[in-house]
Scaffold this motif. Structure first.
Motif, PDB file in Angstrom:
ATOM      1  N   MET A   1       0.842  -1.192   0.000  1.00  0.00           N
ATOM      2  CA  MET A   1       0.000   0.000   0.000  1.00  0.00           C
ATOM      3  C   MET A   1       0.881   1.248   0.000  1.00  0.00           C
ATOM      4  N   GLU A   2       0.545   2.180  -0.833  1.00  0.00           N
ATOM      5  CA  GLU A   2       1.280   3.438  -0.947  1.00  0.00           C
ATOM      6  C   GLU A   2       0.985   4.339   0.251  1.00  0.00           C
ATOM      7  N   LYS A   3       2.023   5.058   0.716  1.00  0.00           N
ATOM      8  CA  LYS A   3       1.844   5.988   1.831  1.00  0.00           C
ATOM      9  C   LYS A   3       0.907   7.121   1.419  1.00  0.00           C
TER      10      LYS A   3
END
Length: 107
Positions: A1-3
């Motif tokens: 998951m991307e920040k």
């Protein structure tokens, strides 16, 4: 998951345009966003550490204030400034003393 990011690019652009009369280069928005994300992450982590140090499970406004100071080094808080002076070497403390004396002599 991307920040996640602290804000959206269009918000940065709107903010900058509202606070400047200059043209904003397109690459400036993404650069500014990266800088905001980096700064915000550091502040959040420092605030978390402050809360944990106080045995709390909640980050409070004073934690953010202290984190801003520790992350940016910017403060008008004299006790914080004195603490920074205490960390100086004897030679640097003597240099500061000389600079202060010169300033006093000219003012």
């Amino acid at each position: 998951m991307e920040k996640p990011s602290i804000t959206k690019p269009n918000t940065i652009e709107l903010f900058m345009k509202a606070n400047s009369t200059l043209i904003i280069a397109s690459e400036t928005i993404s650069f500014f966003q990266t800088q905001l994300d980096t700064l915000s992450e550091a502040i959040t982590k420092a605030a978390e550490a402050n809360a944990k140090k106080e045995n709390r499970t909640t980050i409070m406004p004073p934690d953010i204030k202290a984190a801003l100071t520790s992350v940016t080094g910017s403060t008008s808080d004299l006790p914080y400034l004195f603490k920074q002076l205490e960390n100086l070497s004897a030679k640097d403390t003597a240099t500061i003393s000389e600079l202060i004396q010169k300033w006093l002599d000219t003012h």
